[in-house]
Design a protein around this motif. Structure first.
Motif, PDB file in Angstrom:
ATOM      1  N   LEU A  81       0.960  -1.847  -0.029  1.00 29.25           N
ATOM      2  CA  LEU A  81       0.006  -0.216   0.286  1.00 29.25           C
ATOM      3  C   LEU A  81       0.800   1.428  -0.080  1.00 29.25           C
ATOM      4  O   LEU A  81       1.819   1.089   0.737  1.00 29.25           O
ATOM      5  N   LYS A  82       0.481   2.207  -0.311  1.00 30.25           N
ATOM      6  CA  LYS A  82       1.299   3.528  -0.062  1.00 30.25           C
ATOM      7  C   LYS A  82       1.111   4.477   1.380  1.00 30.25           C
ATOM      8  O   LYS A  82       0.041   3.851   1.346  1.00 30.25           O
ATOM      9  N   PRO A  83       1.812   4.902   1.461  1.00 28.95           N
ATOM     10  CA  PRO A  83       1.500   5.880   3.130  1.00 28.95           C
ATOM     11  C   PRO A  83       0.253   6.556   2.766  1.00 28.95           C
ATOM     12  O   PRO A  83       0.018   7.114   1.927  1.00 28.95           O
ATOM     13  N   ASN A  84      -0.221   6.486   3.766  1.00 25.34           N
ATOM     14  CA  ASN A  84      -1.719   7.371   3.955  1.00 25.34           C
ATOM     15  C   ASN A  84      -0.687   8.057   5.410  1.00 25.34           C
ATOM     16  O   ASN A  84      -1.265   7.606   6.093  1.00 25.34           O
ATOM     17  N   PHE A  85      -0.648   9.471   5.219  1.00 30.77           N
ATOM     18  CA  PHE A  85      -0.028  10.132   6.402  1.00 30.77           C
ATOM     19  C   PHE A  85      -0.655  10.689   7.048  1.00 30.77           C
ATOM     20  O   PHE A  85      -1.021  10.516   8.932  1.00 30.77           O
ATOM     21  N   PRO A  86      -1.754  11.289   6.408  1.00 34.42           N
ATOM     22  CA  PRO A  86      -3.083  12.150   7.193  1.00 34.42           C
ATOM     23  C   PRO A  86      -3.582  11.128   8.417  1.00 34.42           C
ATOM     24  O   PRO A  86      -3.916  11.790   9.542  1.00 34.42           O
TER      25      PRO A  86
END
Length: 420
Positions: A81-86
């Motif tokens: 998965l790509k990062p979901n920083f929020p």
């Protein structure tokens, strides 16, 4: 700054979230639990690397900083998965809010770890029960696992939290260091990186015990004051307090990126420098900081890495100045070999309000140009009823919130302050 009572032996917890990004994703989507999961950026490109992975993925050899292609080779069924920083920031904020409800002595050190001082907390069952209850509350309310180290100082607490993962609670007293700490290889000591470990091994330092017993003069000759510091910590000595105000501290702002292919194309390299400098400028503006040293890092195709820096006669905070110094360092130090990665770092930072404005002819002319631009913006705002550049700026901010490069771990701390 809050002051601790010196009369009591300190009790410090180090809270370390386990596989934090992956754990947050699994809490958000329980269907991911039990799967080999990794968080990584740019899965389609070579520069994509593993940021973190679940224990199921680690069991198959997947490690942090490993290239995606290598991780997939080791673990063909790896879910990436790509990062979901929020999402990660929201979870981290809730964790530190909870810790702050227990004690005012909370020192976040990154998005997924921090120290708390519980010396003066009178808790039924004592510190060990408190640690278990903290761990259980975070797991029950956020579905996130953590390990907690309990010790009389920050260094030992950090080492203790690493001794049992996931969901470990480990006590490391000074009297235990001979059996629990000294037996560890030197590279497992917090504060000893690969290069330092290599230097120490040349002196015959193989374990933390070897370091603890090494002559302090020899260590100082090799590593400077850091040699003395490491010897003290190997002996269980660390007088640093848990400092809630340490979140304000920042000494450098940097940005780096691996190129899609090794290259000697100066145009491509200079374009990347501009992009890196733009990232740094944006973050410096947000922190209202200025820098007096610029460092350039060059990593070649064979992974040989060179860093060079230049101290400046005046503070800077803009992309153009950063690029100008970076290019100068590049032209002086590039060997002509293919380059894999470039990095720029603004160092010796100071807050703007603490630094008197320094105007030479260049900055004077630049400030005049800025004034002209601001006048045009004011005229457009008056004509249309709103600033026509706001939408573009907000879009840029949104994009960078979702896909920050190298600063998220530190930048979140400022957001944590705003939430307090």
């Amino acid at each position: 700054m809050l002051q601790l009572k010196p009369t009591k032996a300190r009790v410090i917890f180090h809270i370390d979230m386990n596989c934090f990004y992956a754990s947050v994703e699994m809490a958000y989507n329980p269907k991911l639990k039990g799967l080999p999961l990794a968080i990584a950026g740019n899965p389609e490109e070579r520069k994509g690397i593993i940021v973190t992975s679940s224990y199921e993925a680690r069991a198959q050899g997947v490690k942090t900083t490993m290239p995606i292609w290598q991780a997939r080779k080791l673990c063909p069924n790896l879910k990436i998965l790509k990062p979901n920083f929020p999402r990660y920031q929201a979870a981290s904020t809730e964790i530190f809010k909870f810790l702050a409800s227990i004690t005012p002595y909370v020192e976040p050190v990154s998005i997924d770890e921090g120290y708390i001082d519980v010396t003066d907390i009178d808790y039924e069952g004592g510190p060990v029960q408190l640690a278990h209850d903290i761990q259980k509350t975070i797991k029950d309310t956020l579905d996130l696992p953590c390990s907690i180290g309990i010790a009389p100082n920050k260094f030992l607490a950090k080492m203790a939290s690493d001794m049992k993962k996931p969901l470990g609670v480990t006590i490391l007293r000074k009297r235990d260091i001979h059996q629990k700490l000294w037996v560890l290889p030197i590279e497992e000591m917090y504060g000893v990186g690969n290069k330092t470990a290599e230097k120490l091994r040349k002196l015959g330092v193989e374990t933390i015990k070897d370091l603890a017993e090494k002559d302090v003069y020899v260590l100082k000759q090799l590593l400077g004051i850091n040699g003395v510091r490491l010897k003290n910590r190997a002996n269980g000595i660390d007088v640093r307090p848990v400092d809630p105000d340490a979140v304000h501290d920042f000494k450098s702002i940097g940005s780096s990126q691996t190129l899609p292919e090794d290259t000697t194309d100066e145009l491509e390299l200079f374009q990347l420098m501009n992009e890196l400098a733009r990232n740094i400028e944006r973050r410096m503006k947000r922190k209202e900081a200025v820098a007096r040293t610029v460092q350039l890092m060059i990593r070649y195709h064979d992974r040989k890495t060179v860093t060079r820096s230049k101290a400046l006669p005046m503070y800077i905070d803009d992309k153009e100045a950063l690029v100008r110094v970076a290019k100068e360092l590049f032209q002086l130090n590039w060997t002509g070999d293919p380059i894999r990665l470039l990095g720029i770092t603004a160092q010796d930072l100071a807050e703007k309000h603490q630094v008197a404005q320094q105007l030479d002819l260049f900055t004077y002319e630049k400030n005049v140009e800025k004034d002209k631009l601001n006048s045009v913006i004011d005229e457009l705002t008056t004509k249309y009823g709103k600033n026509p550049f706001i939408e573009l700026k907000q879009k840029e901010k949104t994009d960078n919130t979702i896909y920050p490069r190298t600063s998220f771990q530190k930048d979140f701390l400022q957001e944590f302050l705003k939430e307090k």
